[in-house]
Scaffold this motif. Structure first.
Motif, PDB file in Angstrom:
ATOM      1  N   UNK A   1       2.462  10.801   4.216  1.00 57.13           N
ATOM      2  CA  UNK A   1       1.803   9.596   4.728  1.00 57.13           C
ATOM      3  C   UNK A   1       2.687   8.373   4.505  1.00 57.13           C
ATOM      4  N   UNK A   2       3.356   8.304   3.366  1.00 54.52           N
ATOM      5  CA  UNK A   2       4.283   7.203   3.097  1.00 54.52           C
ATOM      6  C   UNK A   2       5.366   7.146   4.169  1.00 54.52           C
TER       7      UNK A   2
ATOM      8  N   UNK B   1      -0.755   7.455  -6.148  1.00 52.93           N
ATOM      9  CA  UNK B   1       0.215   6.659  -6.896  1.00 52.93           C
ATOM     10  C   UNK B   1      -0.377   5.353  -7.395  1.00 52.93           C
ATOM     11  N   UNK B   2      -1.662   5.119  -7.057  1.00 51.86           N
ATOM     12  CA  UNK B   2      -2.387   3.981  -7.607  1.00 51.86           C
ATOM     13  C   UNK B   2      -3.320   4.454  -8.710  1.00 51.86           C
ATOM     14  N   UNK B   3      -4.107   5.483  -8.391  1.00 54.41           N
ATOM     15  CA  UNK B   3      -5.035   6.026  -9.375  1.00 54.41           C
ATOM     16  C   UNK B   3      -5.487   7.408  -8.920  1.00 54.41           C
ATOM     17  N   UNK B   4      -5.998   8.187  -9.841  1.00 48.41           N
ATOM     18  CA  UNK B   4      -6.534   9.500  -9.500  1.00 48.41           C
ATOM     19  C   UNK B   4      -7.760   9.356  -8.610  1.00 48.41           C
TER      20      UNK B   4
ATOM     21  N   UNK C   1       0.823  -1.210   0.000  1.00 50.21           N
ATOM     22  CA  UNK C   1       0.000   0.000   0.000  1.00 50.21           C
ATOM     23  C   UNK C   1       0.854   1.257   0.000  1.00 50.21           C
ATOM     24  N   UNK C   2       1.971   1.226   0.705  1.00 46.99           N
ATOM     25  CA  UNK C   2       2.847   2.400   0.816  1.00 46.99           C
ATOM     26  C   UNK C   2       3.360   2.852  -0.544  1.00 46.99           C
ATOM     27  N   UNK C   3       3.437   1.908  -1.488  1.00 54.58           N
ATOM     28  CA  UNK C   3       3.846   2.271  -2.839  1.00 54.58           C
ATOM     29  C   UNK C   3       2.816   3.163  -3.524  1.00 54.58           C
TER      30      UNK C   3
ATOM     31  N   UNK D   1      -5.205   2.968 -13.664  1.00 54.57           N
ATOM     32  CA  UNK D   1      -4.166   2.651 -12.682  1.00 54.57           C
ATOM     33  C   UNK D   1      -2.805   3.130 -13.130  1.00 54.57           C
ATOM     34  N   UNK D   2      -1.967   3.517 -12.166  1.00 52.71           N
ATOM     35  CA  UNK D   2      -0.585   3.892 -12.461  1.00 52.71           C
ATOM     36  C   UNK D   2       0.210   2.635 -12.799  1.00 52.71           C
ATOM     37  N   UNK D   3       0.862   2.689 -13.932  1.00 52.42           N
ATOM     38  CA  UNK D   3       1.646   1.536 -14.380  1.00 52.42           C
ATOM     39  C   UNK D   3       2.756   1.191 -13.389  1.00 52.42           C
ATOM     40  N   UNK D   4       3.401   2.204 -12.810  1.00 56.90           N
ATOM     41  CA  UNK D   4       4.493   1.945 -11.866  1.00 56.90           C
ATOM     42  C   UNK D   4       4.028   1.109 -10.678  1.00 56.90           C
TER      43      UNK D   4
END
Length: 439
Positions: A114-115, A354-357, A106-108, A167-170
């Motif tokens: 927050x990270x 970093x996952x999605x808008x 999740x931290x990614x 979704x973010x590709x990274x």
């Protein structure tokens, strides 16, 4: 052998990715189109692995000094979480390693600060995200590599996204490449959506956790980790008999179900003014259960504030007359508010940009199961993160170790001390019949 650890990533050709106009403007960080269909029966048949029985000696999990410090810090974090979850009325168990893996994945998806908050609470503020990902991948893979005929540990990761969610590709690359997560689309508005996730949990935990009872209203994505553990004691208990147990509220239970070796044994043991502790090895010796019994007048709650699982003072070759109660626990933990009180106040409703808008964390839940008897232990946990829109010397006389009051336990990898499951027992199983011995 590493491939046995998880289901493996849901692999796809390069056409799996689709570009948008933003990608053409130099932003290649978006995965737009639907990932894949729902997890079908064929998917389960193809990716469901079977652990091959192996007779091997214990294989130590070798970690660097920095990684060992992280384990110690993770275990301190686990104490804090258990202190939040515990109850005088019911047995409590949770899986630190499952929660930690889920939080790491999740931290990614979180931005600073927050990270940084999550990393600090885990005691890994000196780790980059790349190092954190490598650390938990190494832990999980190494734990699984020690599997033999009498000790099994399995872990899997999965991610479901609502059809059409960009979704973010990274992020997808990290969870599939490093955490070996299976990734699929799911229509969370479908009343049968829970069935898909429950089927995954049921298979991943070998039926120990058949239903998660997730609240999927407004859910757009779910990140999940499962851990399954089954092991026989290195030396099985031989005696079943009723013992007297004092529960968490001071009530006396005269017919608690007791288990024992039947005579004293040479064991790994410790005692001081605060507690007694004993180590019960499983199978080939890779895993163990450490049982910590507070001294009379000391509560498990008080002990948790100062207990160091990596420095229990355990020493080998002590003559111990050991007995304990058979116990079981099944819990569903809502974790977000509890994590707030152990150093993650900003995690609730945190943006997952970093996952999605426009995606925020709505809940973290952990479902757990453990059963301990004279044969050994079965345990499992599933941790889910839900997102929605939002923006240790032998003695002349044996030591008496009679587990007849509330106690703490931790199932661990012996070399490093990594805690797989931990909890508090305040209520034993009642002894129902003198003929239980024969069953």
């Amino acid at each position: 052998m590493r491939n046995i650890l998880f289901w493996g990533a849901l692999l796809a050709p390069l056409s799996f990715y689709s570009c948008t106009d933003d990608d053409n403007n130099g932003n290649d960080n978006i995965l737009v189109e639907d990932i894949d269909g729902e997890l079908s029966n064929e998917f389960y048949e193809n990716l469901s692995w079977k652990v091959k029985a192996r007779n091997i000696s214990a294989v130590p999990l070798n970690l660097s000094g920095k990684e060992m410090k992280a384990v110690a810090n993770n275990n301190l974090f686990a104490n804090k979480v258990l202190a939040q979850l515990r109850s005088n009325d019911e047995n409590t168990m949770f899986s630190p390693i499952s929660l930690e893996i889920a939080l790491a994945m999740l931290d990614n998806g979180l931005y600073s600060p927050v990270q940084k908050e999550v990393k600090t609470a885990l005691g890994m503020q000196d780790f980059s995200m790349e190092e954190i990902n490598a650390f938990y991948t190494k832990i999980a893979e190494s734990l699984n590599s020690t599997t033999d005929t009498t000790s099994i540990f399995e872990s899997q990761n999965s991610f479901w996204a609502q059809y059409g969610l960009k979704l973010r590709k990274n992020f997808v690359d990290v969870i599939t490449d490093q955490y070996k997560a299976s990734v699929a689309n799911l229509d969370f508005t479908n009343p049968n959506a829970n069935d898909t996730i429950d089927a995954w949990a049921n298979e991943a935990t070998h039926g120990l956790i058949p239903k998660l009872n997730l609240e999927l209203k407004n859910t757009k994505a779910i990140l999940a980790n499962s851990c399954y553990f089954k092991a026989d004691w290195a030396e099985k208990m031989l005696v079943d008999y009723p013992i007297t147990f004092t529960d968490g509220n001071g009530n006396t239970i005269k017919e608690a179900h007791g288990i024992s070796y039947g005579s004293e044994r040479t064991m790994t043991y410790a005692e001081n003014g605060s507690y007694q502790a004993v180590r019960l090895p499983y199978g080939n010796g890779t895993f163990c259960m450490d049982i910590v019994l507070p001294a009379n007048g000391t509560s498990t709650a008080d002990l948790l504030t100062k207990l160091d699982w990596n420095n229990l003072g355990l020493k080998d070759n002590n003559l111990v007359e050991f007995s304990m109660v058979k116990f079981k626990a099944e819990n569903i933990h809502k974790m977000l508010n509890k994590l707030k009180d152990v150093g993650m106040p900003s995690l609730k409703r945190a943006a997952l940009d970093k996952i999605s808008d426009d995606l925020i964390l709505s809940d973290i839940q952990q479902n757990t199961f453990i059963e301990v008897d004279r044969e050994g232990t079965k345990a499992a946990a599933v941790t889910t993160a839900l997102a929605k829109d939002g923006f240790n010397e032998r003695l002349e006389e044996p030591k008496k170790f009679n587990v007849d009051r509330p106690f703490l336990f931790a199932i661990r990898e012996q070399n490093t001390g990594v805690i797989l499951f931990m909890g508090e027992v305040v209520k034993p199983e009642n002894f129902t019949s003198p003929f239980d011995f024969f069953h």
